[in-house]
Design a protein around this motif. Structure first.
Motif, PDB file in Angstrom:
ATOM      1  N   ILE A 186       0.938  -1.065  -0.195  1.00 21.41           N
ATOM      2  CA  ILE A 186       0.236  -0.453  -0.001  1.00 21.41           C
ATOM      3  C   ILE A 186       1.013   1.090   0.087  1.00 21.41           C
ATOM      4  N   LEU A 187       0.072   2.493  -0.629  1.00 17.30           N
ATOM      5  CA  LEU A 187       0.816   3.541  -0.544  1.00 17.30           C
ATOM      6  C   LEU A 187      -0.460   4.971   0.044  1.00 17.30           C
ATOM      7  N   LEU A 188      -0.466   5.508   0.804  1.00 15.98           N
ATOM      8  CA  LEU A 188      -1.310   6.654   1.674  1.00 15.98           C
ATOM      9  C   LEU A 188      -0.707   8.001   0.670  1.00 15.98           C
ATOM     10  N   LEU A 189      -1.169   8.557  -0.226  1.00 15.46           N
ATOM     11  CA  LEU A 189      -0.851   9.493  -0.407  1.00 15.46           C
ATOM     12  C   LEU A 189      -1.788  11.144  -0.644  1.00 15.46           C
ATOM     13  N   SER A 190      -1.132  12.106   0.122  1.00 16.47           N
ATOM     14  CA  SER A 190      -2.351  12.874   1.265  1.00 16.47           C
ATOM     15  C   SER A 190      -1.957  14.619   1.385  1.00 16.47           C
ATOM     16  N   PRO A 191      -2.527  15.086   0.973  1.00 17.37           N
ATOM     17  CA  PRO A 191      -2.395  16.672   1.107  1.00 17.37           C
ATOM     18  C   PRO A 191      -2.320  17.318   2.371  1.00 17.37           C
ATOM     19  N   ASP A 192      -2.473  16.393   3.783  1.00 19.44           N
ATOM     20  CA  ASP A 192      -2.491  16.407   4.836  1.00 19.44           C
ATOM     21  C   ASP A 192      -1.839  15.442   5.893  1.00 19.44           C
ATOM     22  N   ASN A 193      -0.732  16.679   6.188  1.00 17.35           N
ATOM     23  CA  ASN A 193       1.000  15.374   7.559  1.00 17.35           C
ATOM     24  C   ASN A 193       0.291  14.966   8.297  1.00 17.35           C
ATOM     25  N   GLU A 194      -1.176  15.584   8.924  1.00 14.50           N
ATOM     26  CA  GLU A 194      -1.580  14.370  10.381  1.00 14.50           C
ATOM     27  C   GLU A 194      -2.055  13.117   9.580  1.00 14.50           C
ATOM     28  N   THR A 195      -2.521  12.723   8.731  1.00 11.53           N
ATOM     29  CA  THR A 195      -2.976  11.995   7.862  1.00 11.53           C
ATOM     30  C   THR A 195      -1.614  10.640   7.560  1.00 11.53           C
ATOM     31  N   LEU A 196      -0.706  11.281   6.588  1.00  8.16           N
ATOM     32  CA  LEU A 196       0.377  11.248   6.857  1.00  8.16           C
ATOM     33  C   LEU A 196       0.757  10.420   7.826  1.00  8.16           C
ATOM     34  N   GLU A 197       0.876  10.833   8.719  1.00 11.18           N
ATOM     35  CA  GLU A 197       1.761  11.530  10.408  1.00 11.18           C
ATOM     36  C   GLU A 197       1.148   9.559  10.545  1.00 11.18           C
ATOM     37  N   ALA A 198      -0.056   9.851  10.712  1.00  9.30           N
ATOM     38  CA  ALA A 198      -0.897   8.688  11.204  1.00  9.30           C
ATOM     39  C   ALA A 198      -0.808   7.031  10.665  1.00  9.30           C
ATOM     40  N   ALA A 199      -0.601   7.414   9.408  1.00 10.44           N
ATOM     41  CA  ALA A 199      -0.358   5.890   8.754  1.00 10.44           C
ATOM     42  C   ALA A 199       1.134   5.375   8.788  1.00 10.44           C
ATOM     43  N   MET A 200       2.269   6.917   8.936  1.00  9.73           N
ATOM     44  CA  MET A 200       3.224   6.112   9.142  1.00  9.73           C
ATOM     45  C   MET A 200       3.834   5.670  10.162  1.00  9.73           C
ATOM     46  N   ARG A 201       2.744   6.448  11.316  1.00  9.67           N
ATOM     47  CA  ARG A 201       3.182   4.782  12.647  1.00  9.67           C
ATOM     48  C   ARG A 201       2.654   3.625  12.378  1.00  9.67           C
ATOM     49  N   VAL A 202       1.929   3.700  11.660  1.00 11.77           N
ATOM     50  CA  VAL A 202       1.648   1.609  11.490  1.00 11.77           C
ATOM     51  C   VAL A 202       2.492   1.407  10.151  1.00 11.77           C
ATOM     52  N   GLY A 203       3.414   1.714   9.794  1.00 10.05           N
ATOM     53  CA  GLY A 203       4.163   1.564   9.109  1.00 10.05           C
ATOM     54  C   GLY A 203       4.331   1.418   7.590  1.00 10.05           C
ATOM     55  N   CYS A 204       3.138   1.890   7.431  1.00  8.77           N
ATOM     56  CA  CYS A 204       2.162   2.146   5.701  1.00  8.77           C
ATOM     57  C   CYS A 204       3.638   3.320   5.284  1.00  8.77           C
ATOM     58  N   ASN A 205       3.548   2.454   3.778  1.00 10.57           N
ATOM     59  CA  ASN A 205       4.584   3.914   2.898  1.00 10.57           C
ATOM     60  C   ASN A 205       3.750   5.391   1.995  1.00 10.57           C
ATOM     61  N   THR A 206       4.299   6.311   2.488  1.00  7.41           N
ATOM     62  CA  THR A 206       3.151   7.579   2.451  1.00  7.41           C
ATOM     63  C   THR A 206       3.978   8.476   1.342  1.00  7.41           C
ATOM     64  N   GLN A 207       3.008   9.117   0.611  1.00 10.85           N
ATOM     65  CA  GLN A 207       3.626  10.301  -0.606  1.00 10.85           C
ATOM     66  C   GLN A 207       3.155  11.760  -0.373  1.00 10.85           C
ATOM     67  N   HIS A 208       3.333  12.756  -0.002  1.00  9.97           N
ATOM     68  CA  HIS A 208       3.058  13.737   0.051  1.00  9.97           C
ATOM     69  C   HIS A 208       1.942  14.271  -0.926  1.00  9.97           C
ATOM     70  N   LEU A 209       0.618  14.754  -1.271  1.00  9.10           N
ATOM     71  CA  LEU A 209       0.772  15.152  -2.548  1.00  9.10           C
ATOM     72  C   LEU A 209       0.770  16.963  -2.762  1.00  9.10           C
ATOM     73  N   THR A 210       1.152  17.151  -3.733  1.00  8.58           N
ATOM     74  CA  THR A 210       0.892  18.879  -3.143  1.00  8.58           C
ATOM     75  C   THR A 210       0.586  19.996  -4.275  1.00  8.58           C
ATOM     76  N   ASN A 211      -0.281  18.480  -5.253  1.00 11.52           N
ATOM     77  CA  ASN A 211      -1.262  19.163  -6.419  1.00 11.52           C
ATOM     78  C   ASN A 211      -2.489  18.497  -6.594  1.00 11.52           C
ATOM     79  N   ARG A 212      -3.452  19.262  -7.208  1.00 13.97           N
ATOM     80  CA  ARG A 212      -4.645  18.211  -6.882  1.00 13.97           C
ATOM     81  C   ARG A 212      -4.326  17.344  -8.654  1.00 13.97           C
ATOM     82  N   SER A 213      -3.515  16.283  -8.804  1.00 12.11           N
ATOM     83  CA  SER A 213      -3.155  15.080  -9.366  1.00 12.11           C
ATOM     84  C   SER A 213      -2.700  14.518  -9.307  1.00 12.11           C
ATOM     85  N   PHE A 214      -2.869  13.253 -10.499  1.00 10.12           N
ATOM     86  CA  PHE A 214      -2.322  11.700 -10.603  1.00 10.12           C
ATOM     87  C   PHE A 214      -0.839  11.889 -10.759  1.00 10.12           C
TER      88      PHE A 214
END
Length: 319
Positions: A186-214
């Motif tokens: 799984i990869l979680l992509l979010s513009p929100d740091n709190e959402t990313l941090e919650a996922a990272m705490r359980v070991g999820c791979n994450t990516q910060h979304l900086t704009n509205r695009s794929f």
């Protein structure tokens, strides 16, 4: 000859264990099934000298006996096939499902082939493994329709299920946590740091979304699910328009029926074809109007897994 297809990378844990182990082991493979079965045709288990087992071939009723036969095969260096359940000579070992199965035991399987399997699987390639049931010889073949000799078992190994999750808030992070706990990629992509941090705490791979695009660097194949969890639905159309151009087997977005209808109208205005819009799932999940993050996560994951299991990735053939 038998041909089957396995999803979700089912055989890979035993194969990796054999590749990584400093000692020789035995590869156990279900090569025939009669009637109901707990595990699918082609399921695998690795057995080592210390009786350590990786993987399972039943609900726990035959693994210990398989290990004994595996150690015997390892000692004499000869493959062996054992039968359990229906039609078996081992009358004291019963399969609760009432069916029967044959397990091929391959002592010291060819590690070079197993390494090739691991490398190809990591690259998300569809593999076709041929096993000679008399000699235990392993080989990879390039075409699932390739002609093979008698006394062979041919197994298609597909890439594992992968999730790309876009979103913001507890729905996105809870779903990502559930998928991570289940062991799926799984990869979680979010513009929100709190959402990313919650996922990272359980070991999820994450990516910060900086704009509205794929993101253009995301690799998507037919074994990929894409799910959006946004309350701010303005994020959705540009991401979905690009997602619908990919071969992902599941593309869905959180929201009510009203939100779905607005989303579809916006995508039409962007020029997305109706044939593409028919692929978009929404509202997502098998539980209508799930209102808490945990229930929604379970509901959506169940729907994705059911869709994945129904994918026409291959069918058993005999010859």
């Amino acid at each position: 000859m038998t041909l089957t297809a396995l999803d979700v990378g089912a055989p890979m844990q035993p194969i990796r264990a054999l590749v990584d182990s400093p000692e020789q082991g035995v590869l156990a493979v279900i090569v025939n099934i009669e009637g109901p079965s707990y595990r699918p045709l082609g399921a695998m288990m690795a057995v080592f000298k210390d009786k350590r087992r990786v993987g399972s071939l039943s609900s726990g009723c035959v693994e210990a006996d398989i290990a004994l036969h595996a150690l015997e095969a390892l000692a004499n260096g000869r493959p062996k096939t054992v039968h359990y359940g229906r039609g078996s000579s081992y009358r004291d070992i019963q399969l609760p499902c009432g069916g029967g199965m044959s397990v091929l035991l391959i002592p010291a399987p060819d590690l070079s082939v197993l390494r090739d399997i691991c490398e190809c699987h990591a690259a998300r390639k569809v593999l076709t493994l041929r096993i000679h049931t008399d000699t235990g010889a392993l080989s990879l073949i390039g075409d699932t329709e390739a002609a093979v000799e008698e006394a062979t078992f041919v197994l298609q190994i597909n890439p594992e299920l992968r999730f790309y999750v876009f979103g913001k808030g507890p729905e996105a992070s809870t779903f990502a946590s559930l998928v991570q706990t289940m062991g799926h990629a799984i990869l979680l992509l979010s513009p929100d740091n709190e959402t990313l941090e919650a996922a990272m705490r359980v070991g999820c791979n994450t990516q910060h979304l900086t704009n509205r695009s794929f993101p253009p660097d995301l690799s998507v194949d037919a074994y990929t699910a894409i799910i959006l969890f946004f309350h701010d639905h303005d994020w959705e159309p540009p991401i979905l328009a690009q997602a619908l151009e990919t071969p992902a087997f599941y593309i869905g977005a959180q929201g009510s029926r009203r939100a779905r209808d607005i989303r579809l109208d916006e995508l039409r205005n962007m020029g997305v074809l109706e044939t593409s819009l028919e692929r978009l799932v929404g509202p997502v999940g098998i539980i209508p109007s799930a209102r808490d993050a945990g229930t929604l996560a379970v509901s959506v994951l169940a729907e994705v897994l059911a869709t994945f299991d129904a994918k026409p990735v291959g069918s058993p053939k005999t010859g």
